[in-house]
Design a protein around this motif. Structure first.
Motif, PDB file in Angstrom:
ATOM      1  N   LYS A   1       1.021  -1.294   0.070  1.00  0.00           N
ATOM      2  CA  LYS A   1       0.021   0.057   0.337  1.00  0.00           C
ATOM      3  C   LYS A   1       0.926   1.499  -0.001  1.00  0.00           C
ATOM      4  O   LYS A   1       1.972   1.422   0.704  1.00  0.00           O
ATOM      5  CB  LYS A   1      -0.950   0.065   1.168  1.00  0.00           C
ATOM      6  N   THR A   2       0.420   2.279  -0.739  1.00  0.00           N
ATOM      7  CA  THR A   2       1.342   3.686  -1.084  1.00  0.00           C
ATOM      8  C   THR A   2       0.626   4.690  -0.572  1.00  0.00           C
ATOM      9  O   THR A   2      -0.562   4.507   0.209  1.00  0.00           O
ATOM     10  CB  THR A   2       1.952   3.399  -2.575  1.00  0.00           C
ATOM     11  N   LEU A   3       0.840   5.882  -1.256  1.00  0.00           N
ATOM     12  CA  LEU A   3       0.022   7.048  -0.906  1.00  0.00           C
ATOM     13  C   LEU A   3      -1.461   7.246  -1.010  1.00  0.00           C
ATOM     14  O   LEU A   3      -1.967   7.911  -0.423  1.00  0.00           O
ATOM     15  CB  LEU A   3       0.751   8.163  -1.344  1.00  0.00           C
ATOM     16  N   GLY A   4      -1.888   6.513  -2.029  1.00  0.00           N
ATOM     17  CA  GLY A   4      -3.353   6.738  -2.563  1.00  0.00           C
ATOM     18  C   GLY A   4      -3.828   8.173  -2.801  1.00  0.00           C
ATOM     19  O   GLY A   4      -4.663   8.466  -2.571  1.00  0.00           O
ATOM     20  N   LEU A   5      -2.849   8.781  -3.444  1.00  0.00           N
ATOM     21  CA  LEU A   5      -3.124  10.301  -3.694  1.00  0.00           C
ATOM     22  C   LEU A   5      -3.965  10.281  -5.121  1.00  0.00           C
ATOM     23  O   LEU A   5      -4.578  11.560  -5.366  1.00  0.00           O
ATOM     24  CB  LEU A   5      -1.820  11.107  -4.114  1.00  0.00           C
ATOM     25  N   VAL A   6      -4.241   9.283  -5.990  1.00  0.00           N
ATOM     26  CA  VAL A   6      -5.123   9.199  -6.949  1.00  0.00           C
ATOM     27  C   VAL A   6      -5.870   7.875  -6.730  1.00  0.00           C
ATOM     28  O   VAL A   6      -5.065   6.907  -6.251  1.00  0.00           O
ATOM     29  CB  VAL A   6      -4.320   9.456  -8.388  1.00  0.00           C
ATOM     30  N   PRO A   7      -7.027   7.587  -7.382  1.00  0.00           N
ATOM     31  CA  PRO A   7      -7.800   6.405  -7.101  1.00  0.00           C
ATOM     32  C   PRO A   7      -7.466   5.213  -8.069  1.00  0.00           C
ATOM     33  O   PRO A   7      -8.444   4.719  -8.412  1.00  0.00           O
ATOM     34  CB  PRO A   7      -9.122   7.053  -7.086  1.00  0.00           C
ATOM     35  N   PHE A   8      -6.266   5.063  -8.408  1.00  0.00           N
ATOM     36  CA  PHE A   8      -5.871   3.956  -9.268  1.00  0.00           C
ATOM     37  C   PHE A   8      -4.382   3.848  -9.282  1.00  0.00           C
ATOM     38  O   PHE A   8      -3.863   4.249  -8.331  1.00  0.00           O
ATOM     39  CB  PHE A   8      -6.138   4.445 -10.858  1.00  0.00           C
ATOM     40  N   ASN A   9      -4.137   2.799  -9.900  1.00  0.00           N
ATOM     41  CA  ASN A   9      -2.528   2.342  -9.974  1.00  0.00           C
ATOM     42  C   ASN A   9      -1.806   3.078 -11.207  1.00  0.00           C
ATOM     43  O   ASN A   9      -2.876   3.313 -12.185  1.00  0.00           O
ATOM     44  CB  ASN A   9      -2.469   1.065  -9.768  1.00  0.00           C
ATOM     45  N   ILE A  10      -0.714   3.255 -11.176  1.00  0.00           N
ATOM     46  CA  ILE A  10       0.144   3.884 -12.143  1.00  0.00           C
ATOM     47  C   ILE A  10       1.230   2.864 -12.666  1.00  0.00           C
ATOM     48  O   ILE A  10       1.943   1.995 -11.960  1.00  0.00           O
ATOM     49  CB  ILE A  10       0.920   5.209 -11.665  1.00  0.00           C
TER      50      ILE A  10
ATOM     51  N   ASN B   1      -6.867  -7.872  -8.882  1.00  0.00           N
ATOM     52  CA  ASN B   1      -7.184  -6.550  -8.424  1.00  0.00           C
ATOM     53  C   ASN B   1      -8.053  -5.605  -9.409  1.00  0.00           C
ATOM     54  O   ASN B   1      -8.241  -5.823 -10.499  1.00  0.00           O
ATOM     55  CB  ASN B   1      -6.020  -5.854  -8.285  1.00  0.00           C
ATOM     56  N   SER B   2      -9.070  -4.983  -8.895  1.00  0.00           N
ATOM     57  CA  SER B   2     -10.136  -4.124  -9.579  1.00  0.00           C
ATOM     58  C   SER B   2      -9.634  -2.639 -10.094  1.00  0.00           C
ATOM     59  O   SER B   2     -10.546  -2.158 -10.869  1.00  0.00           O
ATOM     60  CB  SER B   2     -11.388  -4.366  -9.144  1.00  0.00           C
ATOM     61  N   GLN B   3      -8.760  -2.207  -9.351  1.00  0.00           N
ATOM     62  CA  GLN B   3      -8.719  -0.636  -9.461  1.00  0.00           C
ATOM     63  C   GLN B   3      -8.054  -0.395 -10.851  1.00  0.00           C
ATOM     64  O   GLN B   3      -7.174  -1.265 -11.563  1.00  0.00           O
ATOM     65  CB  GLN B   3      -7.716  -0.054  -8.561  1.00  0.00           C
ATOM     66  N   PRO B   4      -8.612   0.684 -11.392  1.00  0.00           N
ATOM     67  CA  PRO B   4      -7.946   0.910 -12.847  1.00  0.00           C
ATOM     68  C   PRO B   4      -6.352   1.276 -12.851  1.00  0.00           C
ATOM     69  O   PRO B   4      -5.810   1.420 -11.796  1.00  0.00           O
ATOM     70  CB  PRO B   4      -8.575   2.305 -13.015  1.00  0.00           C
ATOM     71  N   VAL B   5      -5.671   0.948 -13.980  1.00  0.00           N
ATOM     72  CA  VAL B   5      -4.222   1.145 -14.101  1.00  0.00           C
ATOM     73  C   VAL B   5      -3.969   2.350 -15.258  1.00  0.00           C
ATOM     74  O   VAL B   5      -4.761   2.176 -16.325  1.00  0.00           O
ATOM     75  CB  VAL B   5      -3.599   0.190 -14.168  1.00  0.00           C
ATOM     76  N   ILE B   6      -3.335   3.428 -15.042  1.00  0.00           N
ATOM     77  CA  ILE B   6      -3.110   4.083 -15.999  1.00  0.00           C
ATOM     78  C   ILE B   6      -1.405   3.896 -16.652  1.00  0.00           C
ATOM     79  O   ILE B   6      -0.517   3.906 -15.672  1.00  0.00           O
ATOM     80  CB  ILE B   6      -2.898   5.593 -15.922  1.00  0.00           C
ATOM     81  N   GLY B   7      -1.111   3.383 -17.846  1.00  0.00           N
ATOM     82  CA  GLY B   7       0.091   3.473 -18.302  1.00  0.00           C
ATOM     83  C   GLY B   7       0.651   4.863 -19.020  1.00  0.00           C
ATOM     84  O   GLY B   7      -0.081   5.192 -19.914  1.00  0.00           O
TER      85      GLY B   7
ATOM     86  N   ARG C   1      -1.098  15.209 -18.930  1.00  0.00           N
ATOM     87  CA  ARG C   1      -0.067  16.252 -19.561  1.00  0.00           C
ATOM     88  C   ARG C   1       0.992  15.828 -20.409  1.00  0.00           C
ATOM     89  O   ARG C   1       1.327  14.405 -20.291  1.00  0.00           O
ATOM     90  CB  ARG C   1       0.467  17.271 -18.617  1.00  0.00           C
ATOM     91  N   GLY C   2       1.360  16.537 -21.313  1.00  0.00           N
ATOM     92  CA  GLY C   2       2.682  16.034 -21.908  1.00  0.00           C
ATOM     93  C   GLY C   2       2.569  15.847 -23.276  1.00  0.00           C
ATOM     94  O   GLY C   2       1.570  16.258 -23.964  1.00  0.00           O
ATOM     95  N   THR C   3       3.388  15.007 -23.963  1.00  0.00           N
ATOM     96  CA  THR C   3       3.371  14.929 -25.716  1.00  0.00           C
ATOM     97  C   THR C   3       2.476  13.577 -26.107  1.00  0.00           C
ATOM     98  O   THR C   3       2.363  13.790 -27.225  1.00  0.00           O
ATOM     99  CB  THR C   3       4.533  14.968 -26.110  1.00  0.00           C
ATOM    100  N   LEU C   4       2.555  12.833 -25.193  1.00  0.00           N
ATOM    101  CA  LEU C   4       1.889  11.367 -25.718  1.00  0.00           C
ATOM    102  C   LEU C   4       0.592  10.843 -25.049  1.00  0.00           C
ATOM    103  O   LEU C   4       0.278  11.399 -24.016  1.00  0.00           O
ATOM    104  CB  LEU C   4       2.939  10.296 -25.396  1.00  0.00           C
ATOM    105  N   GLU C   5      -0.243   9.969 -25.858  1.00  0.00           N
ATOM    106  CA  GLU C   5      -1.350   9.374 -25.150  1.00  0.00           C
ATOM    107  C   GLU C   5      -0.930   8.420 -23.945  1.00  0.00           C
ATOM    108  O   GLU C   5       0.262   8.263 -23.836  1.00  0.00           O
ATOM    109  CB  GLU C   5      -2.209   8.746 -26.247  1.00  0.00           C
ATOM    110  N   ALA C   6      -1.952   8.188 -23.104  1.00  0.00           N
ATOM    111  CA  ALA C   6      -1.655   7.491 -22.151  1.00  0.00           C
ATOM    112  C   ALA C   6      -2.747   6.263 -22.361  1.00  0.00           C
ATOM    113  O   ALA C   6      -3.730   6.203 -23.106  1.00  0.00           O
ATOM    114  CB  ALA C   6      -2.051   7.906 -20.846  1.00  0.00           C
ATOM    115  N   ARG C   7      -2.429   5.145 -21.905  1.00  0.00           N
ATOM    116  CA  ARG C   7      -3.233   3.743 -22.142  1.00  0.00           C
ATOM    117  C   ARG C   7      -3.917   3.396 -20.726  1.00  0.00           C
ATOM    118  O   ARG C   7      -3.117   3.466 -19.665  1.00  0.00           O
ATOM    119  CB  ARG C   7      -2.371   2.478 -22.523  1.00  0.00           C
ATOM    120  N   ILE C   8      -5.328   3.216 -20.832  1.00  0.00           N
ATOM    121  CA  ILE C   8      -6.158   3.043 -19.685  1.00  0.00           C
ATOM    122  C   ILE C   8      -6.547   1.669 -19.451  1.00  0.00           C
ATOM    123  O   ILE C   8      -6.797   0.960 -20.676  1.00  0.00           O
ATOM    124  CB  ILE C   8      -7.349   4.067 -19.776  1.00  0.00           C
ATOM    125  N   PHE C   9      -6.350   1.068 -18.467  1.00  0.00           N
ATOM    126  CA  PHE C   9      -6.700  -0.318 -18.047  1.00  0.00           C
ATOM    127  C   PHE C   9      -7.995  -0.263 -17.052  1.00  0.00           C
ATOM    128  O   PHE C   9      -7.642  -0.053 -16.100  1.00  0.00           O
ATOM    129  CB  PHE C   9      -5.537  -1.086 -17.784  1.00  0.00           C
TER     130      PHE C   9
END
Length: 235
Positions: free
Chosen positions: A147-156, A185-191, A208-216
């Motif tokens: 378990k980590t900070l949980g500052l956002v409601p998903f995994n990275i 696990n059921s939480q979303p993940v952002i690549g 933000r930034g120059t590239l798309e992200a992939r959502i799981f």
């Protein structure tokens, strides 16, 4: 108000350490003269002093002073008094182990929730999620908890890589690894691809930034989102 930058990487190809983010960081840390750097992840086994020096040289370009958290006798008090916090990349298992050992995981979470600006890169971004379970790192040490900070409601998943077309590599892709995570696990993940980051301003999340992200998302086909997209739908 929460103010967080969750960056995939500290260094993009062809640029120096944090160089691609410096303009953003100048705004992000505008109210901080001194930034507390957490060097615990130790990429390649680098010393805390050497890692802090690398961060200090980068921030000096925007007129900021950096102090390593390891330099303080009382790490918890240092975090509580911090004007800004930067957690660098390296090995997430080592980072999380040291955060628990030095009793600073919860103080960092509290400081950020109370408005202290935070920057995470790579491992320092991994820990912004609900758990560290989507790290790419080798488990070279066993932390007390995932378990980590949980500052956002998903995994990275920083440094997200797409399969290379025509490659003969037979190992698992990053997407396969994240599908394995979703078997338990059921939480979303952002690549997050290198050169992009998540900006958190209070409760608003934006890619933000120059590239798309992939959502799981659990039990859904993965999909792409464009830069500057609102991520609030993942709450």
């Amino acid at each position: 108000m929460k103010s967080i930058i969750i960056a995939s990487t500290s260094t993009v190809h062809g640029s120096g350490y944090l160089e691609y983010l410096l303009k953003e960081l100048e705004i992000h840390f505008k109210s901080a003269d001194t930034i507390i750097f957490v060097p615990y992840a130790r990429p390649g086994g680098i010393s805390h002093d050497a890692y802090t020096e690398t961060a200090a040289k980068a921030f000096a370009k925007i007129g900021k002073t950096v102090k390593g958290l390891h330099e303080f006798d009382n790490a918890e008090e240092a975090i509580k008094k911090a004007q800004g916090i930067f957690v660098g990349g390296g090995n997430t298992f080592v980072l999380v182990s040291q955060l628990y050992k030095n009793n600073v995981l919860l103080p960092i979470k509290d400081a950020v929730k109370n408005g202290t600006p935070y920057l995470g890169t790579s491992a320092g971004s991994n820990i912004c999620g609900l758990t560290m379970n989507t790290t790419n790192d080798m488990p070279i040490i066993y932390p007390p908890s995932f378990k980590t900070l949980g500052l956002v409601p998903f995994n990275i998943n920083p440094h997200y890589l797409d399969p290379i077309e025509g490659s003969t590599h037979m190992g698992e892709t990053r997407e396969t690894r994240i599908k394995e995570f979703h078997a338990y696990n059921s939480q979303p993940v952002i690549g997050i691809r290198e050169g992009s980051w998540i900006e958190v301003k209070d409760d608003k999340l934006t890619l933000r930034g120059t590239l798309e992200a992939r959502i799981f998302e659990y039990n859904k086909a993965p999909y792409e989102i464009a830069t500057n997209s609102d991520l609030d739908f993942l709450k």
